[in-house]
Write a protein that holds these residues in place. Structure first.
Motif, PDB file in Angstrom:
ATOM      1  N   GLN A 128       0.695  -1.061  -0.110  1.00 13.30           N
ATOM      2  CA  GLN A 128       0.038  -0.013   0.058  1.00 13.30           C
ATOM      3  C   GLN A 128       0.818   1.249  -0.101  1.00 13.30           C
ATOM      4  N   SER A 129       1.932   1.224   0.832  1.00 15.82           N
ATOM      5  CA  SER A 129       2.957   2.403   1.098  1.00 15.82           C
ATOM      6  C   SER A 129       3.574   2.821  -0.509  1.00 15.82           C
ATOM      7  N   ALA A 130       3.856   1.574  -1.155  1.00 20.87           N
ATOM      8  CA  ALA A 130       4.553   1.868  -2.496  1.00 20.87           C
ATOM      9  C   ALA A 130       3.504   2.516  -3.284  1.00 20.87           C
ATOM     10  N   TRP A 131       2.108   2.237  -3.435  1.00 25.10           N
ATOM     11  CA  TRP A 131       1.128   2.790  -4.330  1.00 25.10           C
ATOM     12  C   TRP A 131       1.161   4.096  -3.810  1.00 25.10           C
ATOM     13  N   GLN A 132       0.935   4.308  -2.474  1.00 25.45           N
ATOM     14  CA  GLN A 132       0.719   5.777  -2.053  1.00 25.45           C
ATOM     15  C   GLN A 132       1.797   6.687  -2.551  1.00 25.45           C
ATOM     16  N   PHE A 133       3.321   6.247  -2.410  1.00 21.77           N
ATOM     17  CA  PHE A 133       4.202   7.131  -2.996  1.00 21.77           C
ATOM     18  C   PHE A 133       4.204   7.307  -4.501  1.00 21.77           C
ATOM     19  N   PHE A 134       3.617   6.328  -5.312  1.00 19.49           N
ATOM     20  CA  PHE A 134       3.386   6.497  -6.768  1.00 19.49           C
ATOM     21  C   PHE A 134       2.063   7.521  -7.059  1.00 19.49           C
ATOM     22  N   ILE A 135       1.069   7.238  -6.275  1.00 23.86           N
ATOM     23  CA  ILE A 135       0.019   8.149  -6.494  1.00 23.86           C
ATOM     24  C   ILE A 135       0.323   9.679  -6.157  1.00 23.86           C
ATOM     25  N   ASN A 136       1.073   9.764  -5.172  1.00 20.02           N
ATOM     26  CA  ASN A 136       1.538  11.285  -4.870  1.00 20.02           C
ATOM     27  C   ASN A 136       2.269  11.864  -5.948  1.00 20.02           C
ATOM     28  N   ARG A 137       2.876  11.101  -6.742  1.00 18.22           N
ATOM     29  CA  ARG A 137       3.530  11.754  -7.770  1.00 18.22           C
ATOM     30  C   ARG A 137       2.860  12.451  -8.872  1.00 18.22           C
ATOM     31  N   LEU A 138       1.331  12.049  -8.783  1.00 17.39           N
ATOM     32  CA  LEU A 138       0.522  12.489  -9.810  1.00 17.39           C
ATOM     33  C   LEU A 138       0.227  14.142  -9.811  1.00 17.39           C
ATOM     34  N   TYR A 139       0.738  14.709  -8.574  1.00 16.23           N
ATOM     35  CA  TYR A 139       0.654  16.083  -8.532  1.00 16.23           C
ATOM     36  C   TYR A 139       1.275  16.982  -9.464  1.00 16.23           C
ATOM     37  N   PHE A 140       2.746  16.347 -10.005  1.00 14.89           N
ATOM     38  CA  PHE A 140       3.331  17.118 -10.836  1.00 14.89           C
ATOM     39  C   PHE A 140       3.412  16.324 -12.235  1.00 14.89           C
ATOM     40  N   ASN A 141       2.824  15.349 -12.349  1.00 12.21           N
ATOM     41  CA  ASN A 141       2.737  14.912 -13.476  1.00 12.21           C
ATOM     42  C   ASN A 141       1.647  13.749 -13.822  1.00 12.21           C
ATOM     43  N   GLU A 142       0.590  14.373 -14.678  1.00 10.66           N
ATOM     44  CA  GLU A 142      -0.718  13.782 -14.879  1.00 10.66           C
ATOM     45  C   GLU A 142      -0.530  12.694 -15.741  1.00 10.66           C
ATOM     46  N   ASN A 143       0.423  12.712 -16.508  1.00 11.32           N
ATOM     47  CA  ASN A 143       0.775  11.550 -17.532  1.00 11.32           C
ATOM     48  C   ASN A 143       0.793  10.194 -16.692  1.00 11.32           C
ATOM     49  N   LEU A 144       1.008  10.350 -15.533  1.00 12.11           N
ATOM     50  CA  LEU A 144       1.231   8.979 -14.755  1.00 12.11           C
ATOM     51  C   LEU A 144      -0.075   8.248 -14.688  1.00 12.11           C
ATOM     52  N   GLU A 145      -1.049   8.985 -14.846  1.00  9.15           N
ATOM     53  CA  GLU A 145      -2.417   8.254 -14.684  1.00  9.15           C
ATOM     54  C   GLU A 145      -2.598   7.094 -15.627  1.00  9.15           C
ATOM     55  N   GLU A 146      -2.370   7.368 -16.709  1.00  8.22           N
ATOM     56  CA  GLU A 146      -2.310   6.067 -17.839  1.00  8.22           C
ATOM     57  C   GLU A 146      -1.540   4.793 -17.305  1.00  8.22           C
ATOM     58  N   VAL A 147      -0.409   5.363 -16.679  1.00  8.95           N
ATOM     59  CA  VAL A 147       0.499   4.069 -16.005  1.00  8.95           C
ATOM     60  C   VAL A 147      -0.258   3.430 -14.993  1.00  8.95           C
ATOM     61  N   ILE A 148      -0.857   4.340 -14.081  1.00  8.95           N
ATOM     62  CA  ILE A 148      -1.506   3.543 -12.857  1.00  8.95           C
ATOM     63  C   ILE A 148      -2.680   2.878 -13.422  1.00  8.95           C
ATOM     64  N   VAL A 149      -3.432   3.376 -14.211  1.00 13.77           N
ATOM     65  CA  VAL A 149      -4.879   2.702 -14.267  1.00 13.77           C
ATOM     66  C   VAL A 149      -4.564   1.430 -15.444  1.00 13.77           C
ATOM     67  N   ASN A 150      -3.726   2.004 -16.734  1.00 13.39           N
ATOM     68  CA  ASN A 150      -3.631   0.591 -17.527  1.00 13.39           C
ATOM     69  C   ASN A 150      -2.489  -0.099 -17.722  1.00 13.39           C
ATOM     70  N   GLU A 151      -1.465   0.285 -17.204  1.00 17.36           N
ATOM     71  CA  GLU A 151      -0.259  -0.562 -16.705  1.00 17.36           C
ATOM     72  C   GLU A 151      -0.211  -1.136 -15.538  1.00 17.36           C
ATOM     73  N   LEU A 152      -0.364  -0.578 -14.454  1.00 22.35           N
ATOM     74  CA  LEU A 152      -0.291  -1.147 -13.126  1.00 22.35           C
ATOM     75  C   LEU A 152      -1.568  -1.399 -12.248  1.00 22.35           C
ATOM     76  N   HIS A 153      -2.844  -1.295 -13.186  1.00 22.92           N
ATOM     77  CA  HIS A 153      -4.028  -1.631 -12.774  1.00 22.92           C
ATOM     78  C   HIS A 153      -4.276  -1.484 -11.383  1.00 22.92           C
ATOM     79  N   LEU A 154      -4.142  -0.132 -10.848  1.00 22.95           N
ATOM     80  CA  LEU A 154      -4.628   0.070  -9.861  1.00 22.95           C
ATOM     81  C   LEU A 154      -5.930  -0.121  -9.292  1.00 22.95           C
ATOM     82  N   ALA A 155      -7.036  -0.053  -9.932  1.00 22.07           N
ATOM     83  CA  ALA A 155      -8.413  -0.542  -9.582  1.00 22.07           C
ATOM     84  C   ALA A 155      -8.430  -1.834  -9.256  1.00 22.07           C
ATOM     85  N   GLU A 156      -7.927  -2.813 -10.078  1.00 21.18           N
ATOM     86  CA  GLU A 156      -7.864  -4.230  -9.726  1.00 21.18           C
ATOM     87  C   GLU A 156      -7.177  -4.621  -8.472  1.00 21.18           C
ATOM     88  N   GLU A 157      -5.992  -3.936  -8.430  1.00 20.47           N
ATOM     89  CA  GLU A 157      -5.082  -4.335  -7.187  1.00 20.47           C
ATOM     90  C   GLU A 157      -5.935  -3.701  -5.767  1.00 20.47           C
TER      91      GLU A 157
END
Length: 371
Positions: free
Chosen positions: A217-246
């Motif tokens: 969970q902490s690893a995901w928290q660290f990654f999600i916090n990076r969205l503040y400066f980089n909106e392009n990470l949303e594609e990685v979070i949703v479609n590559e790392l599959h946040l919702a499924e995980e």
């Protein structure tokens, strides 16, 4: 005296005895030899785990931080023992969800800043000592400069990248990732800094399951916090790392470990599973309220959040409130959620019941506005 008042008095006595016992051991530290100090710190750490938020805030003040700094400086408390105590205090502060901004005012804060910078400058630096310092600082203090973050993040990610499944290694990775998750979204100016490393940590766990639930969970928290400066990470979070499924799988698994029938008046320390579940819900509030992507995985996640709410509504107020917070934000603020998904997963039923039964005007208004 009524039974209710008797119970309250008993609770107060227990609370006072815990605080007084901790204060007594703390006052004895500077008069003990190193091995005795170590034993007393282990006793203090056990007491800290059992403290509630009010007790914690009573014990840990600017004065106590300054006192620890003073006895370190006077060599009455070894730095090794001090770090064991301070890291435990900091981790419990994070896990108990306590914000103590006055720690920044302490002399201890200034000392740790200087030690980290000085250690980093050494030609033959002690990597283990530097990791301890970085973990200690991140979990204790709430405001960090970009310079110090650029020193700390690489040290802790190196620890977290250790893929072995030994219990000790997993504990080290858990502490490192917990510390990294404390770096808030606005405290990380370098957009691409260490994203490959954290992606590797998340992806490896998805296959090998080498992390603890709290560490993942902490690893995901660290990654999600990076969205503040980089909106392009949303594609990685949703479609590559599959946040919702995980997240759905984690919520379902964590839910199995919680005693949902616990009586409201039972007071005790939270299990790690409860803490991880709460942290997942908080991270999802942050992500889902601003997410522009939606797929079937998110629909199933909403179903899991509804299920957690139904488990929690009677005896776990904080968990229940966070579930409702997610559902309200998704229903009322998001332009991307599919109404049919809310209907299918039972979210409408939950919101309707809440709007009918709550005395909270804001929740009622939000529900009515959505409908």
């Amino acid at each position: 005296m009524s039974s209710c008042n008797a119970d309250e008095c008993t609770g107060a006595i227990l609370e006072m005895s815990r605080i007084e016992k901790f204060s007594k051991i703390f006052s004895e530290l500077e008069r003990c030899k190193e091995d005795v100090q170590k034993q007393k710190i282990l006793e203090m750490n056990k007491l800290i785990v059992d403290m509630d938020k009010e007790e914690f805030e009573t014990i840990f003040t600017v004065h106590s931080c300054n006192k620890i700094h003073k006895i370190i400086r006077e060599k009455k408390l070894t730095l090794v023992n001090a770090i064991v105590l301070l890291k435990h205090i900091g981790c419990c502060k994070v896990l108990k969800r306590i914000w103590i901004d006055y720690f920044e005012e302490s002399s201890l804060n200034r000392r740790f800043k200087k030690m980290i910078i000085d250690e980093k400058k050494k030609k033959e630096k002690d990597d283990y000592f530097l990791v301890d310092l970085c973990e200690c600082y991140l979990v204790l203090f709430d405001n960090f400069s970009s310079k110090l973050i650029s020193i700390r993040a690489p040290c802790l990610l190196k620890v977290a990248l250790n893929k072995e499944k030994f219990r000790e290694i997993q504990k080290e990775a858990e502490t490192a990732l917990l510390a990294l998750s404390c770096i808030a979204e606005h405290q990380f100016p370098e957009q691409e800094l260490h994203l490959n490393e954290i992606k590797e940590i998340i992806k490896y766990h998805q296959v090998q399951h080498n992390l603890t639930q709290l560490a993942y969970q902490s690893a995901w928290q660290f990654f999600i916090n990076r969205l503040y400066f980089n909106e392009n990470l949303e594609e990685v979070i949703v479609n590559e790392l599959h946040l919702a499924e995980e997240a759905r799988k984690e919520l379902d698994e964590l839910s199995k470990c919680v005693d949902w029938k616990r009586k409201k008046d039972v007071r005790g320390k939270e299990k790690k599973e409860e803490i991880a579940l709460l942290r997942w819900l908080q991270a999802l509030v942050v992500f889902l309220s601003s997410s522009k992507l939606w797929n079937d995985e998110f629909a199933e996640l909403i179903g899991s959040i509804v299920q957690v709410f139904r488990f929690a509504k009677d005896n776990y107020e904080e968990i229940g409130e966070r579930c409702i917070n997610i559902l309200l934000k998704e229903a009322f603020e998001s332009f991307y959620v599919k109404v049919e998904d809310f209907l299918k997963e039972g979210a409408f039923d939950v919101l309707e019941r809440i709007s009918q039964s709550t005395l909270n005007d804001e929740i009622t208004i939000s529900c009515l506005q959505f409908y």
